[in-house]
Design a protein around this motif. Structure first.
Motif, PDB file in Angstrom:
ATOM      1  N   VAL A   1     -88.570  40.680 -53.529  1.00 55.03           N
ATOM      2  CA  VAL A   1     -89.541  41.212 -52.645  1.00 55.03           C
ATOM      3  C   VAL A   1     -90.343  40.311 -51.917  1.00 55.03           C
ATOM      4  O   VAL A   1     -91.011  39.424 -52.646  1.00 55.03           O
ATOM      5  CB  VAL A   1     -90.604  42.234 -53.242  1.00 55.03           C
ATOM      6  N   MET A   2     -90.451  40.131 -50.774  1.00 53.31           N
ATOM      7  CA  MET A   2     -91.274  39.348 -49.910  1.00 53.31           C
ATOM      8  C   MET A   2     -92.399  40.051 -49.641  1.00 53.31           C
ATOM      9  O   MET A   2     -92.430  41.023 -48.744  1.00 53.31           O
ATOM     10  CB  MET A   2     -90.673  38.798 -48.739  1.00 53.31           C
ATOM     11  N   ASP A   3     -93.611  39.440 -50.339  1.00 48.98           N
ATOM     12  CA  ASP A   3     -94.754  40.498 -50.203  1.00 48.98           C
ATOM     13  C   ASP A   3     -95.698  39.737 -49.248  1.00 48.98           C
ATOM     14  O   ASP A   3     -96.258  38.691 -49.549  1.00 48.98           O
ATOM     15  CB  ASP A   3     -95.553  40.464 -51.643  1.00 48.98           C
ATOM     16  N   THR A   4     -95.970  40.407 -48.007  1.00 51.98           N
ATOM     17  CA  THR A   4     -96.819  39.486 -47.023  1.00 51.98           C
ATOM     18  C   THR A   4     -98.293  39.887 -47.236  1.00 51.98           C
ATOM     19  O   THR A   4     -99.109  39.416 -46.586  1.00 51.98           O
ATOM     20  CB  THR A   4     -96.333  39.893 -45.540  1.00 51.98           C
ATOM     21  N   GLY A   5     -98.611  40.739 -48.124  1.00 47.86           N
ATOM     22  CA  GLY A   5     -99.952  41.206 -48.370  1.00 47.86           C
ATOM     23  C   GLY A   5    -100.020  42.623 -47.687  1.00 47.86           C
ATOM     24  O   GLY A   5    -100.408  43.680 -48.229  1.00 47.86           O
ATOM     25  N   ALA A   6     -99.558  42.798 -46.442  1.00 51.25           N
ATOM     26  CA  ALA A   6     -99.664  44.282 -45.647  1.00 51.25           C
ATOM     27  C   ALA A   6     -98.438  44.780 -45.964  1.00 51.25           C
ATOM     28  O   ALA A   6     -98.472  45.956 -45.974  1.00 51.25           O
ATOM     29  CB  ALA A   6     -99.694  43.520 -44.139  1.00 51.25           C
ATOM     30  N   ARG A   7     -97.360  44.182 -46.123  1.00 53.05           N
ATOM     31  CA  ARG A   7     -96.086  44.998 -46.375  1.00 53.05           C
ATOM     32  C   ARG A   7     -95.262  44.214 -47.313  1.00 53.05           C
ATOM     33  O   ARG A   7     -95.290  42.853 -47.547  1.00 53.05           O
ATOM     34  CB  ARG A   7     -95.419  45.314 -45.101  1.00 53.05           C
ATOM     35  N   LYS A   8     -94.237  45.017 -47.888  1.00 52.77           N
ATOM     36  CA  LYS A   8     -93.126  44.436 -48.895  1.00 52.77           C
ATOM     37  C   LYS A   8     -91.874  44.414 -48.234  1.00 52.77           C
ATOM     38  O   LYS A   8     -91.273  45.563 -47.774  1.00 52.77           O
ATOM     39  CB  LYS A   8     -93.072  45.113 -50.348  1.00 52.77           C
ATOM     40  N   ILE A   9     -91.349  43.424 -47.878  1.00 55.53           N
ATOM     41  CA  ILE A   9     -90.067  43.318 -47.415  1.00 55.53           C
ATOM     42  C   ILE A   9     -88.828  42.876 -48.322  1.00 55.53           C
ATOM     43  O   ILE A   9     -88.877  42.123 -49.201  1.00 55.53           O
ATOM     44  CB  ILE A   9     -90.083  42.210 -46.293  1.00 55.53           C
ATOM     45  N   VAL A  10     -87.727  43.606 -48.387  1.00 51.28           N
ATOM     46  CA  VAL A  10     -86.384  43.205 -49.117  1.00 51.28           C
ATOM     47  C   VAL A  10     -85.455  43.089 -48.193  1.00 51.28           C
ATOM     48  O   VAL A  10     -85.306  43.549 -46.988  1.00 51.28           O
ATOM     49  CB  VAL A  10     -85.960  44.262 -50.141  1.00 51.28           C
ATOM     50  N   PHE A  11     -84.349  42.474 -48.419  1.00 52.59           N
ATOM     51  CA  PHE A  11     -83.077  42.236 -47.458  1.00 52.59           C
ATOM     52  C   PHE A  11     -81.878  43.051 -48.259  1.00 52.59           C
ATOM     53  O   PHE A  11     -81.556  42.848 -49.417  1.00 52.59           O
ATOM     54  CB  PHE A  11     -82.705  40.781 -47.376  1.00 52.59           C
ATOM     55  N   VAL A  12     -81.339  43.724 -47.400  1.00 54.25           N
ATOM     56  CA  VAL A  12     -80.324  44.464 -47.733  1.00 54.25           C
ATOM     57  C   VAL A  12     -78.945  43.992 -47.048  1.00 54.25           C
ATOM     58  O   VAL A  12     -78.736  43.700 -45.829  1.00 54.25           O
ATOM     59  CB  VAL A  12     -80.178  45.892 -47.275  1.00 54.25           C
ATOM     60  N   GLN A  13     -77.934  43.764 -47.832  1.00 52.62           N
ATOM     61  CA  GLN A  13     -76.550  43.056 -47.281  1.00 52.62           C
ATOM     62  C   GLN A  13     -75.808  44.298 -46.611  1.00 52.62           C
ATOM     63  O   GLN A  13     -75.293  45.273 -47.368  1.00 52.62           O
ATOM     64  CB  GLN A  13     -75.647  42.510 -48.547  1.00 52.62           C
ATOM     65  N   LYS A  14     -75.331  44.264 -45.561  1.00 53.51           N
ATOM     66  CA  LYS A  14     -75.053  45.202 -44.976  1.00 53.51           C
ATOM     67  C   LYS A  14     -73.395  45.188 -44.892  1.00 53.51           C
ATOM     68  O   LYS A  14     -72.437  46.115 -44.853  1.00 53.51           O
ATOM     69  CB  LYS A  14     -75.221  45.731 -43.655  1.00 53.51           C
ATOM     70  N   ASP A  15     -72.797  44.048 -44.748  1.00 58.66           N
ATOM     71  CA  ASP A  15     -71.432  43.655 -44.857  1.00 58.66           C
ATOM     72  C   ASP A  15     -71.455  42.221 -45.117  1.00 58.66           C
ATOM     73  O   ASP A  15     -72.663  41.536 -45.692  1.00 58.66           O
ATOM     74  CB  ASP A  15     -70.636  43.744 -43.637  1.00 58.66           C
ATOM     75  N   GLU A  16     -70.316  41.409 -45.383  1.00 56.59           N
ATOM     76  CA  GLU A  16     -70.381  40.304 -46.047  1.00 56.59           C
ATOM     77  C   GLU A  16     -71.274  39.143 -45.553  1.00 56.59           C
ATOM     78  O   GLU A  16     -71.902  38.197 -46.161  1.00 56.59           O
ATOM     79  CB  GLU A  16     -68.684  39.564 -46.030  1.00 56.59           C
ATOM     80  N   GLU A  17     -71.704  39.187 -44.049  1.00 62.85           N
ATOM     81  CA  GLU A  17     -72.459  38.247 -43.493  1.00 62.85           C
ATOM     82  C   GLU A  17     -73.760  38.978 -42.815  1.00 62.85           C
ATOM     83  O   GLU A  17     -74.557  37.881 -42.368  1.00 62.85           O
ATOM     84  CB  GLU A  17     -71.394  37.603 -42.274  1.00 62.85           C
ATOM     85  N   THR A  18     -73.923  40.110 -42.963  1.00 67.18           N
ATOM     86  CA  THR A  18     -75.075  40.860 -42.280  1.00 67.18           C
ATOM     87  C   THR A  18     -76.052  41.344 -43.177  1.00 67.18           C
ATOM     88  O   THR A  18     -76.003  41.880 -44.230  1.00 67.18           O
ATOM     89  CB  THR A  18     -74.634  41.883 -41.377  1.00 67.18           C
ATOM     90  N   PHE A  19     -77.521  40.683 -42.753  1.00 64.61           N
ATOM     91  CA  PHE A  19     -78.533  41.028 -43.648  1.00 64.61           C
ATOM     92  C   PHE A  19     -79.737  41.729 -43.121  1.00 64.61           C
ATOM     93  O   PHE A  19     -79.992  41.266 -41.919  1.00 64.61           O
ATOM     94  CB  PHE A  19     -79.024  39.796 -44.360  1.00 64.61           C
ATOM     95  N   GLU A  20     -79.941  42.896 -43.480  1.00 63.64           N
ATOM     96  CA  GLU A  20     -80.813  43.906 -42.786  1.00 63.64           C
ATOM     97  C   GLU A  20     -82.194  43.811 -43.544  1.00 63.64           C
ATOM     98  O   GLU A  20     -82.494  43.891 -44.703  1.00 63.64           O
ATOM     99  CB  GLU A  20     -80.638  45.027 -42.751  1.00 63.64           C
ATOM    100  N   PRO A  21     -83.366  43.448 -43.019  1.00 61.98           N
ATOM    101  CA  PRO A  21     -84.720  43.462 -43.442  1.00 61.98           C
ATOM    102  C   PRO A  21     -85.271  44.868 -43.757  1.00 61.98           C
ATOM    103  O   PRO A  21     -84.994  45.703 -42.868  1.00 61.98           O
ATOM    104  CB  PRO A  21     -85.815  42.403 -42.528  1.00 61.98           C
ATOM    105  N   ARG A  22     -85.736  45.206 -44.705  1.00 57.47           N
ATOM    106  CA  ARG A  22     -86.304  46.708 -44.997  1.00 57.47           C
ATOM    107  C   ARG A  22     -87.838  46.541 -45.420  1.00 57.47           C
ATOM    108  O   ARG A  22     -87.985  45.788 -46.425  1.00 57.47           O
ATOM    109  CB  ARG A  22     -85.353  47.362 -46.034  1.00 57.47           C
ATOM    110  N   GLU A  23     -88.489  47.289 -44.994  1.00 55.94           N
ATOM    111  CA  GLU A  23     -89.798  47.395 -45.572  1.00 55.94           C
ATOM    112  C   GLU A  23     -89.592  48.496 -46.701  1.00 55.94           C
ATOM    113  O   GLU A  23     -89.160  49.553 -46.277  1.00 55.94           O
ATOM    114  CB  GLU A  23     -90.873  47.767 -44.521  1.00 55.94           C
ATOM    115  N   ILE A  24     -90.246  48.083 -48.034  1.00 57.87           N
ATOM    116  CA  ILE A  24     -90.402  49.314 -48.888  1.00 57.87           C
ATOM    117  C   ILE A  24     -91.646  49.597 -48.934  1.00 57.87           C
ATOM    118  O   ILE A  24     -92.774  48.974 -48.866  1.00 57.87           O
ATOM    119  CB  ILE A  24     -89.555  48.657 -50.084  1.00 57.87           C
TER     120      ILE A  24
END
Ligand SMILES: [Zn+2]
Length: 169
Positions: A102-125
């Motif tokens: 988890v990347m915690d910016t203080g205001a929000r928490k971001i994780v990265f989801v691997q969508k395919d072998e080369e694609t990464f999507e940021p997600r706020e959780i």
């Protein structure tokens, strides 16, 4: 803090920057071992499965997190920066993500989801209680998704940089 950010950006440019402008040639990969790629058809040396040709996906995926872009990172670069993923599972009805994921910016928490072998999507959780082994996730992640647990700080840096480039035109 400032200096740390600058260093991070420099590292990102050095490690990942090139991949943005580089054109791809044809790539084959193993569906079971997406990190194994070849420049020609054949079989996976790990499981013997026929390699599948990677289809270039020009359709740009849209990021759901403001200020963060969906990014593409070549498998070789992923290895270089130590990207590791784990499949999201439920434990006693709850999804727990490790703190390091988890990347915690203080205001929000971001994780990265691997969508395919080369694609990464940021997600706020949205997180609930803090457990010994991480955070309980209330929303933002689904069971079965591939979540980045290592190397995510460079993905984070790349994602934010790309978003600001896209915005700035
Ligand atoms: Zn394989």
């Amino acid at each position: 803090m400032k200096i740390k950010n600058i260093i991070l950006i420099i590292i990102t440019v050095l490690v990942l920057g090139v991949s943005v402008s580089q054109g791809h040639s044809d790539i084959w990969y193993c569906p079971m071992h997406p990190n194994y790629t070849s420049d020609r058809p054949g079989q996976c040396p790990i499981c013997g499965m026929d390699l599948v040709k990677k289809i270039e996906a020009p359709a740009q995926q849209k990021s759901t997190v403001e200020g963060y872009a969906v990014i593409s990172v070549q498998a070789s670069k992923q290895e270089l920066i130590g990207v590791r993923t784990t499949i999201v599972t439920k434990n006693k009805g709850a999804i727990i993500v490790p703190r390091d994921a988890v990347m915690d910016t203080g205001a929000r928490k971001i994780v990265f989801v691997q969508k395919d072998e080369e694609t990464f999507e940021p997600r706020e959780i949205q997180t609930g209680r803090e457990a010994d082994n991480g955070y309980e996730v209330i929303s933002g992640l689904k069971e079965g998704e591939h979540m980045v647990v290592s190397g995510n700080f460079l993905l984070d840096s790349q994602s934010r940089m790309q978003a600001s480039l896209e915005q700035g035109g």
